[in-house]
Design an enzyme around this catalytic site. Structure first.
Site, short mmCIF file in Angstrom:
data_model
loop_
_atom_site.label_atom_id
_atom_site.label_comp_id
_atom_site.label_asym_id
_atom_site.label_seq_id
_atom_site.Cartn_x
_atom_site.Cartn_y
_atom_site.Cartn_z
N ILE A 128 45.18 44.45 35.02
CA ILE A 128 44.02 43.71 35.52
C ILE A 128 44.36 42.22 35.64
CG2 ILE A 128 41.66 43.00 34.96
CD1 ILE A 128 41.35 45.83 33.67
N ILE B 78 46.13 41.68 38.85
CA ILE B 78 45.17 41.65 39.97
C ILE B 78 44.45 40.30 40.00
CG2 ILE B 78 43.03 42.68 40.82
CD1 ILE B 78 44.05 45.36 39.59
N HIS B 79 44.05 39.82 38.83
CA HIS B 79 43.33 38.54 38.70
C HIS B 79 44.19 37.39 39.24
CE1 HIS B 79 40.80 35.51 36.82
NE2 HIS B 79 41.78 35.08 36.05
N VAL B 80 45.44 37.34 38.82
CA VAL B 80 46.33 36.26 39.25
C VAL B 80 46.64 36.40 40.74
CG1 VAL B 80 48.66 35.28 39.00
CG2 VAL B 80 47.35 35.93 36.97
N ALA C 68 43.80 35.25 42.91
CA ALA C 68 43.69 33.79 42.94
C ALA C 68 44.73 33.18 43.88
CB ALA C 68 43.87 33.23 41.54
#
Lengths: 229, 301
Positions: free
Chosen positions: A178, A181-183, A186
């Site tokens: 996750i 995915i977050h990085v 962004a």
């Protein structure tokens, strides 16, 4: 603050206060250090990463303390942002149109508030996984376990400790996936990183990705730009 | 401190990908403990302390024969005393088991260990903890089916019986075997020990212990410390000796499929990001978006 920065043509909208950004970076840095020291013990081919901490024993003892730092840091993020991450009806529409999200076709998506459904998923999933990793992490931490056993008056069985190891590793893999995915999100959605470095995004970024939030921010202003937080 | 014995080749080495076992295999060795011959004198405990230079702190007498209360980082072997009323024979039996590392052929501690070379198995079957490589994580404790390793709070390293690998390396038997006054503890090649055990089992059966047998559990592919038990069918009578020990399926999952599935999931997630960016390209804010935002502010809608 909203307004034009010197020499910059675009409207700037404030998205995160200074303290929110510091809070985020405390979590981000402890997360990365936890990931490195944890993966080093997860697979032998990654053991060399203990060298970044000065060796295996140091990586081993520092990991749980970093976990405590992350737990406290994440609690701060949770309190700050959980209201903005509560689910709403348009989240389901957004999720149903994930195809358009991935293709970057914002025009087919409903107007989004401060967070879209993907961001809310990251928020709630990480909140849950941090809690799971804390509880199971205690079971893997001989000194910590002894402390909590005395404090709470129980004795963990060996099978509970083995189960803790399995769940801790599984939750760690999910939390890192996750995080990737977050990085990535962004990076992919250009103009996002400045929200976490300078605290501001451009008006166009807000219009494109979080229009409902932008309307609210501008609506707050009695006849002009106004701080967001 | 427990050190690597260079006299022996390695059969297994913890957390070492691509490890190649030594080409020349030694003859497997074993310690055979005949529980029916043990008189509970604790000479083995003393010999172990002496040879390995271990000193357990003096404890309180709490009214049991075990001393110290449990295996510790400084007590690598411990006589455990169990009393049992045998309903068939109508007599009280005092079952005394010398507890310590069983030196499994398939060691759970070694499987669980994340530190390269912190646990090794020599080709003669002895499982040794190498203190210099140990990081003190306690994973060996979770891997062990016999509850043997102990982590020292002084130096944060795991300790257990070495089967006196340093003595075996120079042709000596383990200190405990040497000290045992009744020859309840014997040491030799595993084959010889099995033969000796067969004689002892036959003798016990003659004397009415119909379920006597050799404890060499197949669940861990046999052990290099074996017990002759009067009641092989009731192993837990002997201070909780597991009847069918094996590495916990949880540990197998954690250290087997879990490791590969985990790394694969992370690889796939990262690869998804790369491929997505190549195909979809960056999601950029357009000049039109910026103008719309300006209009929104100006118009106040």
């Amino acid at each position: 603050m909203t307004g034009h920065k010197d020499g910059e043509a675009h409207l700037q909208v404030s998205r995160y206060s200074g303290s929110a950004r510091i809070n985020h970076w405390v979590v981000a840095i402890s997360f990365v250090l936890l990931m490195i020291s944890g993966l080093a013990l997860f697979h032998p081919s990654l053991y060399w990463m203990t060298g970044l901490f000065g060796g295996g024993p140091t990586a081993r003892w520092i990991h749980p303390w970093l976990g405590i730092v992350l737990l406290i840091g994440f609690l701060g993020l949770f309190v700050r942002f959980f209201v903005a991450n509560l689910p709403e009806r348009t989240d389901w529409v957004w999720l149903a149109r994930l195809r358009h999200v991935l293709a970057g076709r914002e025009e087919y998506l409903p107007e989004v508030g401060k967070y879209n459904a993907g961001q809310k998923f990251v928020f709630w999933a990480q909140a849950f996984l941090v809690l799971v990793m804390f509880v199971t992490g205690i079971g893997l931490w001989p000194a910590g376990l002894a402390y909590f056993e005395q404090l709470l008056g129980f004795k963990a069985t060996i099978d509970q400790r083995r189960l803790a190891a399995v769940i801790h590793a599984g939750a760690a893999v999910l939390t890192i996936a996750i995080w990737i995915i977050h990085v990535y999100a962004a990076i992919w959605v250009r103009g996002t990183i400045s929200a976490m470095t300078r605290g501001t995004v451009t008006g166009g970024w807000a219009w494109r990705h979080h229009r409902k939030w932008l309307r609210k921010e501008i609506g707050k202003e009695p006849g002009g730009p106004h701080p967001a937080e | 401190m427990s050190q690597l014995q260079p006299a022996f080749g390695l059969a297994k080495r913890s957390a070492t990908t691509g490890f190649v076992p030594a080409a020349k295999a030694e003859t497997p060795v074993a310690k055979m403990i005949d529980v029916s011959k043990c008189i509970g004198c604790k000479a083995c405990q003393v010999a172990c302390m002496e040879w390995n230079d271990l000193r357990q702190d003096i404890e309180e007498n709490v009214g049991v024969y075990e001393n110290p209360h449990d295996l510790t980082p400084n007590a690598w072997t411990l006589m455990r005393f169990s009393e049992w009323e045998n309903p068939e024979r109508g007599q009280l039996e005092w079952l005394i088991r010398k507890d310590g590392c069983m030196h499994c052929q398939d060691p759970g501690c070694l499987k669980a260990c994340p530190a390269p070379g912190a646990i090794v198995q020599y080709t003669n079957g002895i499982v040794d903890f190498i203190s210099a490589n140990c990081i003190g994580c306690g994973y060996c404790v979770k891997g062990c089916p016999f509850n043997i390793p102990r982590i020292s709070t002084a130096d944060n390293k795991a300790y257990k019986c070495t089967l006196c690998s340093d003595r075996v390396a120079v042709g000596q038997g383990p200190a405990c075997a040497k000290a045992c006054p009744t020859k309840a503890i014997t040491f030799g090649t595993k084959d010889d020990m099995k033969k000796l055990a067969a004689e002892r089992v036959a003798d016990l059966k003659d004397r009415g212990y119909s379920k006597a047998g050799l404890y060499d559990p197949p669940g861990v592919q046999g052990t290099h410390v074996m017990y002759v038990l009067h009641h092989l069918d009731k192993a837990p009578l002997y201070a909780g000796l597991p009847q069918n020990p094996r590495i916990s399926p949880l540990v197998e999952l954690w250290k087997g499929a879990g490791k590969y599935a985990g790394l694969a999931l992370l690889g796939i997630t990262a690869a998804f990001g790369v491929v997505h960016h190549l195909l979809a390209g960056a999601n950029r804010v357009t000049e039109e978006d910026e103008e719309n935002a300006e209009k929104l502010r100006g118009g106040g809608t």
